[in-house]
Motif scaffolding. Structure first.
Motif, PDB file in Angstrom:
ATOM      1  N   LEU A  41       0.838  -1.203   0.000  1.00  0.00           N
ATOM      2  CA  LEU A  41       0.000   0.000   0.000  1.00  0.00           C
ATOM      3  C   LEU A  41       0.874   1.254   0.000  1.00  0.00           C
ATOM      4  O   LEU A  41       0.632   2.202  -0.742  1.00  0.00           O
ATOM      5  N   LEU A  42       1.924   1.209   0.825  1.00  0.00           N
ATOM      6  CA  LEU A  42       2.781   2.384   0.967  1.00  0.00           C
ATOM      7  C   LEU A  42       3.556   2.662  -0.320  1.00  0.00           C
ATOM      8  O   LEU A  42       3.668   3.814  -0.744  1.00  0.00           O
ATOM      9  N   LYS A  70       2.588   1.752  -3.281  1.00  0.00           N
ATOM     10  CA  LYS A  70       1.620   2.208  -4.270  1.00  0.00           C
ATOM     11  C   LYS A  70       1.280   3.664  -4.029  1.00  0.00           C
ATOM     12  O   LYS A  70       1.196   4.465  -4.960  1.00  0.00           O
ATOM     13  N   ARG A  71       1.115   4.017  -2.753  1.00  0.00           N
ATOM     14  CA  ARG A  71       0.767   5.398  -2.444  1.00  0.00           C
ATOM     15  C   ARG A  71       1.903   6.340  -2.836  1.00  0.00           C
ATOM     16  O   ARG A  71       1.678   7.406  -3.414  1.00  0.00           O
ATOM     17  N   THR A  72       3.144   5.914  -2.538  1.00  0.00           N
ATOM     18  CA  THR A  72       4.287   6.744  -2.907  1.00  0.00           C
ATOM     19  C   THR A  72       4.303   6.981  -4.415  1.00  0.00           C
ATOM     20  O   THR A  72       4.484   8.110  -4.874  1.00  0.00           O
ATOM     21  N   PHE A 131       1.765   6.684  -6.536  1.00  0.00           N
ATOM     22  CA  PHE A 131       0.599   7.456  -6.958  1.00  0.00           C
ATOM     23  C   PHE A 131       0.793   8.942  -6.657  1.00  0.00           C
ATOM     24  O   PHE A 131       0.564   9.804  -7.510  1.00  0.00           O
ATOM     25  N   MET A 132       1.270   9.237  -5.445  1.00  0.00           N
ATOM     26  CA  MET A 132       1.401  10.645  -5.088  1.00  0.00           C
ATOM     27  C   MET A 132       2.527  11.314  -5.867  1.00  0.00           C
ATOM     28  O   MET A 132       2.407  12.473  -6.271  1.00  0.00           O
ATOM     29  N   GLN A 145      -3.343  13.652   2.138  1.00  0.00           N
ATOM     30  CA  GLN A 145      -2.655  13.596   0.846  1.00  0.00           C
ATOM     31  C   GLN A 145      -2.698  14.935   0.124  1.00  0.00           C
ATOM     32  O   GLN A 145      -1.751  15.321  -0.540  1.00  0.00           O
ATOM     33  N   SER A 198      -2.044   9.784   6.377  1.00  0.00           N
ATOM     34  CA  SER A 198      -2.439   9.270   5.072  1.00  0.00           C
ATOM     35  C   SER A 198      -1.576   9.834   3.961  1.00  0.00           C
ATOM     36  O   SER A 198      -1.631   9.356   2.843  1.00  0.00           O
TER      37      SER A 198
END
Lengths: 392, 565
Positions: free
Chosen positions: B342-343, B345-347, B349-350, B431, B513
């Motif tokens: 998740l982390l 992916k979030r990195t 994505f952001m 975010q 988040s």
């Protein structure tokens, strides 16, 4: 362009509605702030339509009218909300005194090619406004910090006193706090003892290596370059992690020397890049000429090469200095409490006890970066001038 | 290249007129080569100091980090005998290891507990299997008492088994005892500092190692512990109860004749003990362990010890990708514990969101700068360079000030009546806050490369397209935009590389988040102290950045990196 573009006077059917739209837009903001948005739109639009009509029918001297309108707006603003209203009113007035006239005289087409269609002209100005907003986005956070640092309260926002431009709303107490607090002073001292030494290390090693790298025959040039540039490429958190592990193995973690070495390593790519860029334009026949006239390599270096590449070296040094002075991730891990630098102290301040002293420090740092920026620009010009002098 | 040309030229000359000679009479070819070599050496000599400096201060730490991400010596160093015994045990067999393993574990843990290493091992294994930390801590407190049983029974036989001097007489070489006495005198008279001059090295009494092998080994380790950790000699304290247990084992194993043949100090006590041991009350170590913490009967814990016994492990990397090293290979973590995927992916994505907003905001500005007259462009450039040069923390704090619920933007919105005072927007610690602040911080890195590419596009192309009948949009999209794509590519990769490894800004405005993988790395280094996992996460991140960097080098070329326009 020798063609003279004659500016066409525009009819009221164009100027009136556009001015009214602008007035309505401004009125929306003033209106919502005062209580009713709709009333603001209507009042603003009517006012502007009337103003535009007046300006176009009465042939008054433009300058005087502009000043007059600005004065009237300012007076109204003052009555509504004090000194701040005066300033805002004057700005609004100056704009709205100028805007209908600018439209009516057709001056808005003066700087544009005459063949553009109306839609293209509209797009041109919309684009300018968009760019203006982006510039606003870029600069606003930095500008907002400055007045806030003079806040008399311990708030991170504008107090009513500040908005009224009441002198009581402003004070220098956060600056006082910065100059009197032991923590901040120790942090400043640490920053000022770490950054110059790190800069000196990276500049002296870096300049030497850049001269070596710009020789015509360097074996493994690509690999060496990649290694030397790597501190700039590797994310800081990874450098910090690696240095933390390795420096604790060899006993450098938490020492002054460890932090200096780490910062010097981070500054090296900047020195290498700027100095090699300067050396690209360096004329080698100068060193040969010096050697021809009997100078030994050391003399040649200090008397001929150094003065010419000095601007590059200094700007590389400035980059290295600001890298170290600004750096927080690596020092957070490699340093210990006794190497707490200014950015580290700010970082703690932002994470834990939030105090506007940070804003005072931020303002001081912004002034510092303006000074640095100016220095760099002057150096760049000097470098260009020097290169212009050298043949080839 | 240069080498080849020179050689060719030389060879050519050879063919035509014989060797061409330099001024000093040597062949021109070799003298040219010599000059070239000297040049290369000079260049390398100039570069060498910096290269060594960067290698030591920067490359070595990175390599160290890579190494740490697979390093796992702690299990085999702390529990060497257990690990060896566990070799035969099948982790999937559903039966607990046999008594030999527990005996080895007793020996290892006793020593580890004396050196206080067992808690470190416990926390290491706790990363893989929760509960193992307390299991080691608890048994570490009890393991010293396991041997009391034998000590008491030996003591009942003969008081001398409780005397340090008698033990030392039995186990230690007489020469060692003399040295020890002399060293002790010096220490007590403050003539030496025990930290600078450690106690003499322990030597076993002749023959004792053959007679009582396990006891001799345990006693030697005890003596070494006294020497290095306590700054005392072996005969200054009672030996560990481990030694008593080993003595029991040795006496059970020794033959009567061997014991009778021994004639050194304590011979009579040994003979008496040998006669008595078969009647001793005993306890199996397995039961003692399980009694102290029933986690020692848990098969999963044993499987974990076995899986992490090797010196190098892929365990950290597997954890970093939400997998786990089990007894039968790799398995996925349970759904609710998959945080790193998740982390990551979030990195990604952001960072992507930040890159795209940078393109959207940077493109118009770069276009404007490239198409304005020089003077006004330079003036506007200051507005781009000022944020670029301003301290990162200043900009981050500015965004904190702007985005807070009681901050400037919310105040303005409330004043304008766009939002009510009660429902101010939450723009920070999520975010959104991270993306806005980082877009602002990284925007100059997009504008500068875009600007330098756009400067090279001749404005006449656009005019030509228009005069050929293209609408302004077609002219831009078909003529101008394709030429500016390299700038977008360069800027995007630069912004993406910088964004993916950012730490400070997400830490301050990201809340929970809006944090990146780098925040997790920092957390593992400074809070959870799971350095191996931090190193593994860092290695993965480094790999991603290096691939991007390689792409950047392909597109732009590293030599073309420009600073500040």
């Amino acid at each position: 362009m020798a063609t003279v573009i004659t500016l066409k006077k525009q009819p009221y059917s164009f100027v009136g509605p556009v001015s009214a739209a602008a007035g309505g837009f401004a009125g929306l903001f003033v209106g919502t702030a005062q209580g009713s948005g709709l009333l603001g739109i209507i009042l603003g639009a009517t006012l502007m339509a009337g103003l535009a009509y007046g300006l176009m029918t009465l042939d008054l001297p433009r300058k005087t009218v502009r000043l007059g309108i600005a004065a009237v707006f300012a007076a109204v603003g003052f009555l509504l909300s004090g000194p701040m209203g005066l300033i805002i009113g004057a700005l609004f007035g100056a704009f709205f005194g100028w805007f209908p006239a600018w439209l009516a005289d057709g001056k808005y087409r003066a700087s544009l090619p005459p063949y553009l269609t109306a839609r293209e002209v509209l797009w041109h100005y919309t684009f300018r406004i968009i760019c203006g907003l982006i510039f606003f986005f870029l600069i606003a956070p930095i500008v907002v910090v400055m007045p806030l640092s003079f806040n008399a309260e311990n708030f991170f926002t504008f107090t009513p006193e500040m908005l009224r431009l009441d002198p009581d709303g402003y004070s220098l107490k956060h600056y006082q706090d910065f100059f009197q607090s032991n923590d901040w002073q120790a942090a400043l001292r640490n920053s000022l003892t770490i950054a110059p030494v790190a800069t000196l290390l990276s500049v002296s090693f870096g300049t030497l290596a850049a001269i070596g790298l710009s020789q015509p025959h360097v074996p493994f040039r690509q690999v060496i370059m990649a290694i030397l540039i790597s501190p700039m490429i590797v994310p800081l958190i990874i450098s910090a992690a690696g240095m933390y592990f390795f420096y604790s193995r060899i006993g450098l973690q938490g020492t002054y020397l460890g932090v200096v070495l780490a910062h010097a390593a981070l500054g090296i790519p900047f020195v290498i890049i700027t100095v090699t860029a300067t050396l690209v334009g360096f004329d080698r026949s100068l060193t040969r000429a010096a050697a021809n006239m009997g100078a030994n390599p050391v003399t040649t270096f200090f008397r001929v090469q150094m003065p010419l590449i000095l601007p590059g070296v200094i700007s590389g040094g400035l980059f290295a200095f600001i890298t170290s002075f600004d750096e927080v991730v690596v020092v957070l891990f490699v340093g210990s409490a006794s190497q707490k630098t200014l950015p580290w102290q700010m970082f703690i301040g932002l994470r834990e006890q939030i105090s506007p002293t940070i804003l005072a420090v931020a303002t001081i740092l912004v002034c510092l970066s303006i000074a640095l920026l100016t220095t760099l620009e002057l150096l760049r010009r000097r470098s260009e001038r020097l290169r212009g002098m050298s043949p080839g | 290249m240069a080498d080849a040309t020179n050689t060719n030229a030389g060879a050519h000359a050879d063919d035509a007129t014989g060797p061409v000679l330099a001024a000093d009479g040597s062949p021109l070819k070799s003298s040219l080569n010599k000059a070239l070599r000297a040049q290369k050496l000079r260049a390398l000599a100039l570069i060498a100091p910096l290269l060594i400096f960067v290698m030591v201060t920067f490359i070595a730490p990175i390599v160290d980090m890579l190494f740490r991400s697979v390093e796992n010596q702690i299990v085999s160093e702390t529990l060497p005998r257990t690990v060896a015994e566990l070799g035969d045990w099948d982790a999937t067999s559903e039966t607990l290891p046999d008594d030999d393993v527990y005996a080895a574990l007793y020996y290892d843990l006793f020593i580890a507990a004396e050196y206080k290493n067992h808690t470190r091992l416990g926390s290491r294994l706790n990363y893989e299997q929760t509960g193992m930390s307390s299991m080691f801590r608890r048994v570490g407190r009890n393991v010293g008492d396991f041997g009391e049983l034998y000590l008491d029974q030996f003591e009942d036989l003969d008081e001398r088994w409780d005397e340090e001097a008698d033990w030392a007489a039995l186990m230690a070489h007489p020469g060692y005892l003399e040295d020890a006495a002399e060293w002790r005198d010096n220490r007590d008279a403050d003539r030496i500092d025990p930290r600078d001059t450690p106690a003499p090295r322990f030597r076993l009494a002749p023959g004792i190692a053959d007679l009582l092998p396990q006891t001799a080994q345990a006693y030697s380790q005890y003596a070494e512990f006294m020497r290095t950790e306590e700054q005392e000699t072996a005969d200054e304290d009672q030996p560990w109860t481990l030694v008593d247990t080993m003595l029991y084992n040795d006496l059970m194993a020794a033959s009567e004749a061997d014991i009778a043949a021994y004639s050194g100090p304590m011979a009579d006590a040994l003979q008496a003990a040998h006669a008595a041991v078969p009647e001793f009350e005993t306890a199996t170590l397995k039961e003692l362990f399980i009694e102290s913490d029933d986690e020692w009967a848990n098969l999963d814990n044993w499987a974990t010890i076995k899986v992490y016994a090797p010196n190098y492990t892929s365990g950290y990397f597997l954890t970093a990708v939400d997998m786990k090293l089990g007894p039968d290979g790799m398995v996925s973590q349970p759904e609710d514990q998959q945080i790193y995927g998740l982390l990551f992916k979030r990195t990604l994505f952001m960072s992507m969101a930040i890159t795209i907003s940078c393109i959207l905001l940077g493109y118009p500005v770069a276009w404007l700068l490239a198409n304005l007259p020089m003077r006004s462009a330079n003036l506007l450039m200051i507005l781009v360079l000022l944020p670029f040069w301003t301290s990162l923390l200043v900009r981050t704090s500015a965004w904190k000030v702007m985005l807070q619920q009681q901050g400037v933007i919310n105040d303005v919105l409330v004043w304008l009546g766009v939002v009510g005072d009660g429902d101010r927007l939450i723009m920070i610690n999520n975010q959104f806050g991270t993306i806005v602040a980082m877009t602002h911080i990284l925007l100059p890195f997009m504008i500068l490369p875009l600007y330098s590419v756009m400067q090279t596009i001749p404005p006449t192309y656009l005019r030509a397209a228009k005069s050929l009948g293209a609408t302004p949009f077609t002219a831009f999209w078909r003529v101008y935009f394709p030429q500016s794509v390299p700038g977008i590519g360069a800027g995007s990769i630069l912004v993406f590389i910088l964004a993916i490894g950012y730490y400070i800004t997400p830490e301050i405005v990201g809340g929970t988040s809006g944090t990146f993988i780098s925040n997790r790395i920092a957390y593992h280094i400074s809070s959870s102290l799971n350095w191996g996992l931090a190193a593994a996460l860092g290695t993965i991140l480094l790999g991603a950045v290096l691939i991007l960097y390689w792409a950047y080098d392909r597109i732009v070329g590293i030599d073309n990196v420009k600073l500040g326009g």
